[in-house]
Design a protein around this motif. Structure first.
Motif, mmCIF file in Angstrom:
data_model
loop_
_atom_site.group_PDB
_atom_site.id
_atom_site.type_symbol
_atom_site.label_atom_id
_atom_site.label_comp_id
_atom_site.label_asym_id
_atom_site.label_seq_id
_atom_site.Cartn_x
_atom_site.Cartn_y
_atom_site.Cartn_z
ATOM 1 N N ALA A 215 1.803 -0.691 13.018
ATOM 2 C CA ALA A 215 1.038 -0.462 14.240
ATOM 3 C C ALA A 215 1.116 1.009 14.611
ATOM 4 O O ALA A 215 2.175 1.615 14.549
ATOM 5 C CB ALA A 215 1.588 -1.318 15.373
ATOM 6 N N THR A 216 -0.020 1.601 14.970
ATOM 7 C CA THR A 216 -0.068 3.004 15.368
ATOM 8 C C THR A 216 -0.952 3.142 16.595
ATOM 9 O O THR A 216 -1.867 2.352 16.785
ATOM 10 C CB THR A 216 -0.637 3.904 14.255
ATOM 11 N N ILE B 48 -9.348 19.289 14.966
ATOM 12 C CA ILE B 48 -8.197 18.737 14.267
ATOM 13 C C ILE B 48 -8.682 17.989 13.035
ATOM 14 O O ILE B 48 -9.807 17.516 12.983
ATOM 15 C CB ILE B 48 -7.372 17.796 15.170
ATOM 16 N N ALA B 49 -7.819 17.890 12.047
ATOM 17 C CA ALA B 49 -8.140 17.124 10.851
ATOM 18 C C ALA B 49 -7.992 15.640 11.172
ATOM 19 O O ALA B 49 -7.034 15.235 11.824
ATOM 20 C CB ALA B 49 -7.205 17.518 9.727
ATOM 21 N N GLU B 50 -8.950 14.854 10.757
ATOM 22 C CA GLU B 50 -8.879 13.416 10.957
ATOM 23 C C GLU B 50 -8.953 12.730 9.601
ATOM 24 O O GLU B 50 -9.852 13.026 8.815
ATOM 25 C CB GLU B 50 -10.013 12.932 11.846
ATOM 26 N N PRO B 51 -8.048 11.825 9.323
ATOM 27 C CA PRO B 51 -8.085 11.139 8.038
ATOM 28 C C PRO B 51 -9.299 10.212 7.948
ATOM 29 O O PRO B 51 -9.842 9.776 8.966
ATOM 30 C CB PRO B 51 -6.786 10.336 8.030
ATOM 31 N N ASP B 52 -9.727 9.922 6.723
ATOM 32 C CA ASP B 52 -10.822 8.969 6.527
ATOM 33 C C ASP B 52 -10.349 7.576 6.936
ATOM 34 O O ASP B 52 -9.189 7.217 6.735
ATOM 35 C CB ASP B 52 -11.261 8.952 5.065
ATOM 36 N N VAL B 53 -11.250 6.800 7.515
ATOM 37 C CA VAL B 53 -10.913 5.455 7.963
ATOM 38 C C VAL B 53 -12.000 4.473 7.568
ATOM 39 O O VAL B 53 -13.138 4.851 7.311
ATOM 40 C CB VAL B 53 -10.723 5.391 9.502
ATOM 41 N N ASP B 54 -11.624 3.211 7.502
ATOM 42 C CA ASP B 54 -12.577 2.108 7.381
ATOM 43 C C ASP B 54 -12.648 1.480 8.760
ATOM 44 O O ASP B 54 -11.623 1.173 9.368
ATOM 45 C CB ASP B 54 -12.094 1.067 6.365
ATOM 46 N N GLU B 55 -13.878 1.316 9.290
ATOM 47 C CA GLU B 55 -14.059 0.757 10.627
ATOM 48 C C GLU B 55 -14.814 -0.557 10.548
ATOM 49 O O GLU B 55 -15.689 -0.726 9.712
ATOM 50 C CB GLU B 55 -14.863 1.709 11.515
ATOM 51 N N GLU B 56 -14.478 -1.454 11.447
ATOM 52 C CA GLU B 56 -15.169 -2.727 11.539
ATOM 53 C C GLU B 56 -15.362 -3.036 13.016
ATOM 54 O O GLU B 56 -14.450 -2.850 13.821
ATOM 55 C CB GLU B 56 -14.331 -3.821 10.880
ATOM 56 N N PRO C 34 -6.664 2.803 7.794
ATOM 57 C CA PRO C 34 -6.745 3.915 6.842
ATOM 58 C C PRO C 34 -7.718 3.558 5.715
ATOM 59 O O PRO C 34 -7.761 2.412 5.263
ATOM 60 C CB PRO C 34 -5.309 4.036 6.311
ATOM 61 N N ALA C 35 -8.508 4.501 5.280
ATOM 62 C CA ALA C 35 -9.533 4.250 4.261
ATOM 63 C C ALA C 35 -8.914 3.684 2.987
ATOM 64 O O ALA C 35 -7.914 4.201 2.486
ATOM 65 C CB ALA C 35 -10.290 5.529 3.948
ATOM 66 N N GLY C 36 -9.497 2.611 2.491
ATOM 67 C CA GLY C 36 -9.095 2.041 1.223
ATOM 68 C C GLY C 36 -7.809 1.245 1.227
ATOM 69 O O GLY C 36 -7.364 0.793 0.178
ATOM 70 N N VAL C 37 -7.203 1.021 2.393
ATOM 71 C CA VAL C 37 -5.934 0.300 2.461
ATOM 72 C C VAL C 37 -6.216 -1.163 2.789
ATOM 73 O O VAL C 37 -7.023 -1.467 3.655
ATOM 74 C CB VAL C 37 -5.006 0.915 3.539
ATOM 75 N N HIS D 262 0.836 -1.199 0.000
ATOM 76 C CA HIS D 262 0.000 0.000 0.000
ATOM 77 C C HIS D 262 0.878 1.258 0.000
ATOM 78 O O HIS D 262 2.042 1.215 0.358
ATOM 79 C CB HIS D 262 -0.937 0.005 1.208
ATOM 80 N N ALA D 263 0.270 2.338 -0.418
ATOM 81 C CA ALA D 263 0.980 3.623 -0.412
ATOM 82 C C ALA D 263 1.030 4.163 1.008
ATOM 83 O O ALA D 263 0.075 4.028 1.762
ATOM 84 C CB ALA D 263 0.257 4.615 -1.328
ATOM 85 N N PRO D 264 2.142 4.772 1.412
ATOM 86 C CA PRO D 264 2.221 5.338 2.756
ATOM 87 C C PRO D 264 1.192 6.450 2.954
ATOM 88 O O PRO D 264 0.856 7.156 2.010
ATOM 89 C CB PRO D 264 3.642 5.900 2.848
ATOM 90 N N VAL D 265 0.692 6.557 4.162
ATOM 91 C CA VAL D 265 -0.271 7.593 4.516
ATOM 92 C C VAL D 265 0.462 8.681 5.288
ATOM 93 O O VAL D 265 1.197 8.388 6.229
ATOM 94 C CB VAL D 265 -1.414 7.015 5.377
ATOM 95 N N THR D 266 0.292 9.923 4.897
ATOM 96 C CA THR D 266 0.928 11.037 5.591
ATOM 97 C C THR D 266 0.232 11.256 6.926
ATOM 98 O O THR D 266 -0.993 11.373 6.973
ATOM 99 C CB THR D 266 0.837 12.317 4.733
ATOM 100 N N PRO D 267 0.978 11.313 8.047
ATOM 101 C CA PRO D 267 0.349 11.544 9.345
ATOM 102 C C PRO D 267 -0.351 12.905 9.389
ATOM 103 O O PRO D 267 0.081 13.855 8.747
ATOM 104 C CB PRO D 267 1.516 11.532 10.333
ATOM 105 N N VAL D 268 -1.429 12.971 10.160
ATOM 106 C CA VAL D 268 -2.164 14.223 10.339
ATOM 107 C C VAL D 268 -1.838 14.732 11.744
ATOM 108 O O VAL D 268 -2.116 14.060 12.723
ATOM 109 C CB VAL D 268 -3.683 14.012 10.191
#
Length: 104
Positions: free
Chosen positions: A83-84, A47-55, A74-77, A4-10
């Protein structure tokens, strides 16, 4: 390697709390009402929050027989991700609305 492409931290722009407490007057020098007002001010921004996929998942176990888990990615990943820490335990604003039916 990851697939996957790296996600830039917010990050919070300007880290207002850290900026607010680095110079006098310090909280311990204020009256309680003034200290509360100062904390409310630095905690009031958004604060800005990135889009996410939740389950939401339920696992058998624990003292009540079931343990709820909220899985956030992270959304779409897809595939493995690093681990974060959970975003809503480290922010100075209100946590993201949880969508697992209030179980957590």
């Amino acid at each position: 390697m990851t697939d996957h492409a790296p996600v830039t931290p917010v990050l919070e722009p300007g880290a207002p709390f850290a900026v607010a407490i680095r110079t006098p007057t310090f909280l311990f020098q204020m009256a309680p009402a003034g200290g509360r007002k100062a904390l409310e001010k630095v905690h009031s921004g958004s604060i800005a929050e990135p889009d996410v996929d939740e389950e939401c998942a339920t696992v058998t176990g624990g003292p009540t027989g079931e343990v709820g888990a909220r899985i956030v990615r992270p959304a779409g990943v897809s595939g493995a991700t690093p681990a974060t820490p959970a975003a809503d335990t480290a922010t100075t604003s209100a946590p993201r609305q949880r969508s697992c039916g209030g179980r957590m």
